[in-house]
Write a protein that holds these residues in place. Sequence first.
Motif, PDB file in Angstrom:
ATOM      1  N   GLN A   1       0.683  -0.796  -0.190  1.00 17.27           N
ATOM      2  CA  GLN A   1       0.428  -0.577   0.129  1.00 17.27           C
ATOM      3  C   GLN A   1       1.050   1.219  -0.386  1.00 17.27           C
ATOM      4  OE1 GLN A   1      -3.157   0.377   3.063  1.00 17.27           O
ATOM      5  NE2 GLN A   1      -3.188   1.836   2.264  1.00 17.27           N
ATOM      6  N   ALA A   2       1.895   1.345   0.975  1.00 17.94           N
ATOM      7  CA  ALA A   2       2.733   2.367   0.593  1.00 17.94           C
ATOM      8  C   ALA A   2       3.488   2.701  -0.278  1.00 17.94           C
ATOM      9  CB  ALA A   2       3.939   2.564   1.918  1.00 17.94           C
ATOM     10  N   ARG A   3       3.984   1.720  -1.234  1.00 19.88           N
ATOM     11  CA  ARG A   3       4.910   1.804  -2.444  1.00 19.88           C
ATOM     12  C   ARG A   3       3.877   1.810  -3.409  1.00 19.88           C
ATOM     13  NH1 ARG A   3       9.437  -2.543  -2.512  1.00 19.88           N
ATOM     14  NH2 ARG A   3       9.171  -2.957  -0.719  1.00 19.88           N
ATOM     15  N   ASN A   4       2.382   2.284  -3.748  1.00 19.49           N
ATOM     16  CA  ASN A   4       1.504   2.387  -4.293  1.00 19.49           C
ATOM     17  C   ASN A   4       1.144   4.190  -4.680  1.00 19.49           C
ATOM     18  OD1 ASN A   4       1.642  -0.160  -5.643  1.00 19.49           O
ATOM     19  ND2 ASN A   4       0.277  -0.572  -4.683  1.00 19.49           N
ATOM     20  N   ASP A   5       1.938   4.708  -3.957  1.00 22.68           N
ATOM     21  CA  ASP A   5       1.826   6.574  -4.045  1.00 22.68           C
ATOM     22  C   ASP A   5       2.304   6.447  -5.275  1.00 22.68           C
ATOM     23  OD1 ASP A   5       4.253   6.069  -3.366  1.00 22.68           O
ATOM     24  OD2 ASP A   5       4.153   7.243  -2.443  1.00 22.68           O
ATOM     25  N   VAL A   6       1.296   7.722  -5.757  1.00 27.61           N
ATOM     26  CA  VAL A   6       1.677   8.512  -7.170  1.00 27.61           C
ATOM     27  C   VAL A   6       2.994   8.616  -7.599  1.00 27.61           C
ATOM     28  CG1 VAL A   6       0.828  11.073  -8.541  1.00 27.61           C
ATOM     29  CG2 VAL A   6      -0.902   9.485  -6.809  1.00 27.61           C
ATOM     30  N   THR A   7       3.927   9.040  -6.009  1.00 29.16           N
ATOM     31  CA  THR A   7       4.695   9.858  -6.528  1.00 29.16           C
ATOM     32  C   THR A   7       5.663   8.426  -6.835  1.00 29.16           C
ATOM     33  OG1 THR A   7       4.507  11.191  -4.731  1.00 29.16           O
ATOM     34  CG2 THR A   7       7.063  11.015  -5.174  1.00 29.16           C
ATOM     35  N   LYS A   8       5.527   7.491  -6.885  1.00 30.41           N
ATOM     36  CA  LYS A   8       6.509   6.989  -6.571  1.00 30.41           C
ATOM     37  C   LYS A   8       5.763   5.466  -7.429  1.00 30.41           C
ATOM     38  CE  LYS A   8       8.147   1.664  -4.987  1.00 30.41           C
ATOM     39  NZ  LYS A   8       8.213   1.038  -6.293  1.00 30.41           N
ATOM     40  N   ILE A   9       5.337   6.030  -8.436  1.00 33.17           N
ATOM     41  CA  ILE A   9       4.565   5.511  -9.757  1.00 33.17           C
ATOM     42  C   ILE A   9       4.506   6.271 -10.737  1.00 33.17           C
ATOM     43  CG2 ILE A   9       2.097   5.383 -11.243  1.00 33.17           C
ATOM     44  CD1 ILE A   9       0.429   4.591  -9.206  1.00 33.17           C
ATOM     45  N   VAL A  10       5.484   7.549 -10.363  1.00 37.10           N
ATOM     46  CA  VAL A  10       5.654   8.902 -11.166  1.00 37.10           C
ATOM     47  C   VAL A  10       7.574   8.333 -11.756  1.00 37.10           C
ATOM     48  CG1 VAL A  10       6.181  11.410 -11.898  1.00 37.10           C
ATOM     49  CG2 VAL A  10       4.279  11.011 -11.110  1.00 37.10           C
ATOM     50  N   ALA A  11       8.359   7.821 -10.607  1.00 34.28           N
ATOM     51  CA  ALA A  11       9.628   7.799 -10.603  1.00 34.28           C
ATOM     52  C   ALA A  11       9.451   6.031 -10.979  1.00 34.28           C
ATOM     53  CB  ALA A  11       9.992   7.280  -9.420  1.00 34.28           C
ATOM     54  N   ASP A  12       9.245   5.657 -10.819  1.00 40.73           N
ATOM     55  CA  ASP A  12       9.117   3.584 -11.002  1.00 40.73           C
ATOM     56  C   ASP A  12       8.857   4.031 -13.016  1.00 40.73           C
ATOM     57  OD1 ASP A  12       9.410   3.546  -9.311  1.00 40.73           O
ATOM     58  OD2 ASP A  12       7.320   2.556  -8.597  1.00 40.73           O
ATOM     59  N   THR A  13       7.801   4.762 -13.322  1.00 40.67           N
ATOM     60  CA  THR A  13       7.759   4.776 -15.089  1.00 40.67           C
ATOM     61  C   THR A  13       8.211   5.784 -15.460  1.00 40.67           C
ATOM     62  OG1 THR A  13       5.436   5.677 -14.661  1.00 40.67           O
ATOM     63  CG2 THR A  13       5.658   4.013 -14.538  1.00 40.67           C
ATOM     64  N   SER A  14       9.213   6.891 -14.841  1.00 40.48           N
ATOM     65  CA  SER A  14       9.988   7.430 -16.082  1.00 40.48           C
ATOM     66  C   SER A  14      10.824   7.783 -17.055  1.00 40.48           C
ATOM     67  CB  SER A  14      10.927   8.170 -14.394  1.00 40.48           C
ATOM     68  OG  SER A  14      11.558  10.239 -15.429  1.00 40.48           O
ATOM     69  N   PRO A  15      10.800   8.357 -17.736  1.00 42.24           N
ATOM     70  CA  PRO A  15      11.112   7.867 -18.708  1.00 42.24           C
ATOM     71  C   PRO A  15      13.468   8.072 -18.797  1.00 42.24           C
ATOM     72  CG  PRO A  15      10.388  10.060 -19.457  1.00 42.24           C
ATOM     73  CD  PRO A  15      10.085   9.105 -18.151  1.00 42.24           C
ATOM     74  N   ASP A  16      13.733   8.804 -17.846  1.00 40.64           N
ATOM     75  CA  ASP A  16      14.667   9.079 -17.155  1.00 40.64           C
ATOM     76  C   ASP A  16      15.106   7.318 -16.324  1.00 40.64           C
ATOM     77  OD1 ASP A  16      14.915  10.859 -19.485  1.00 40.64           O
ATOM     78  OD2 ASP A  16      14.280  12.173 -17.494  1.00 40.64           O
TER      79      ASP A  16
END
Length: 513
Positions: A77-92
């Motif tokens: 649950q703590a891992r699935n916040d918006v900030t982490k999703i943005v970082a995980d899927t960043s093109p960089d």
Amino acid sequence: MSQIPSHSSVDRSERAGNPGLVLLLAVCLVAAMAAFSFLPQEQATKFILGLLAFLAFIGISALLAYAVGFLQLSGAQARNDVTKIVADTSPDGMIVTEGESRIVYANETYMALSGAADASGLRTVDRLFSGAPEVSEPLYRLAQAARDHKRGAEELRLTPPLLGEGAVGWYRIRVRPIDRAAGAAATLWTISDVTRERERHENVFQELQHAIDFLDHAPAGFFSTDPNGNISYMNATLADWLDFDLAQVGSGGLALHDIVVGDAVALLSSGMGPPSTVRTEQIDLDLRRRDGLRLPVRLLHRIAYGHDGAPGASRTLALNRAPGGEPAEEARAAEVRFARFFNSTPMAIATVEPDGAILRSNAAFARLLPGALKDIGGRRLIANGVEETHRAALQGAIAVAASGGEDNAPIDAALAGSQRSARLFVTPNEEADQRGAVIFALDTTEERNREEQLHQSQKMQAVGQLAGGVAHDFNNVLTAIIGYSDLLLANHRPTDPSFQDIMQIKRLLAGHV
């Protein structure tokens, strides 16, 4: 940019367990068990009840804190916040490190760039780019910035690229410190694949180089000056005309008074002008070559003025007017005037070869005979513009004119694909030592319509005259019959059986007279 395969990110940013706390909890449990074994039965019971009450209080407090949000459990649950999703899927590619080499976090793109399938295969940035001597210095500067908790950015050229696609890869690496509320200071490394961007820049640079090359070797001279009269640019054509070295241009080595003869510099020097306007002038003057000789030119001089009326840089096009240079202006002007006259005349004109192939035509011809301008088999034939019944006569007139004959009679022809008609005049034409014909065409559609209307009205008039003559003769016959009827009635009495028949004949004939 090369396609990044899909990988799972690695996150070790959660708070690690504390072995000391675990040891303290174990000691407390052992001490409670020892105390329970040494206490009397009655005191042991009270001890157990008190311990259970204490543990129950801790459990209820924890549940209440979890319910109101003061206490949160780590995990999915703590891992699935918006900030982490943005970082995980960043093109960089993004990687967070603690200390020198401990990896705290790596997103999917970084794992793909490093070729790691799981956390065990991850490498830090310096190890990822190790082995390439051309990137050692920028990597050292980035590592130094990370140790000093400063920001840094470098671009690296790597051969071959990380993913092995293409010959060269370009990467932009940025580093910055991360201040965390708990735990050691961390460093964020960001890797961007800018290979495609670099390729676009190189393409734009090559196109710019081509444009400069085209301008330098244009058949006309070009130069630009600043408001002080210093020449900031001169193309190779003008430099060749004036025998100047291009290395002198743009470095303060040339000014207007170096290339313009006498007081003509004043014609190109501008003071203040109307605000936010552009002025273009045509100036004929002489330029001075390096050897002192003069070169007559025509200048098209343009200056743009700013909002305050101050002049900006000038743009000047130079046309060589020296003998043997550019063609004479008078000849070009005459050619333009003839072309305008040829295309604006209302008479359709075309020149053709002996077989009827059209060489050139004007706008009126295109409007009147569009069928003749259709490209069939790579050729445009005048015969295609008229109906088939008139093509033989037209082709015969062209053959006579191509052989030098001038006794062609006008040809009245119906135009193909329309209800229009034209009168064609075919005359000889000799061009480039080859005989052909010139065809002049006049639109006779309205004239033909008027002739048809006149012919129709004449036919109706003749029919009317014939009908009037017949009616007149018939009326004379009826009058004679009525007169004879009166004579018969005079010789018959009313009681005579034939009297009524004669009266009936008279009444019928009297109604048509």
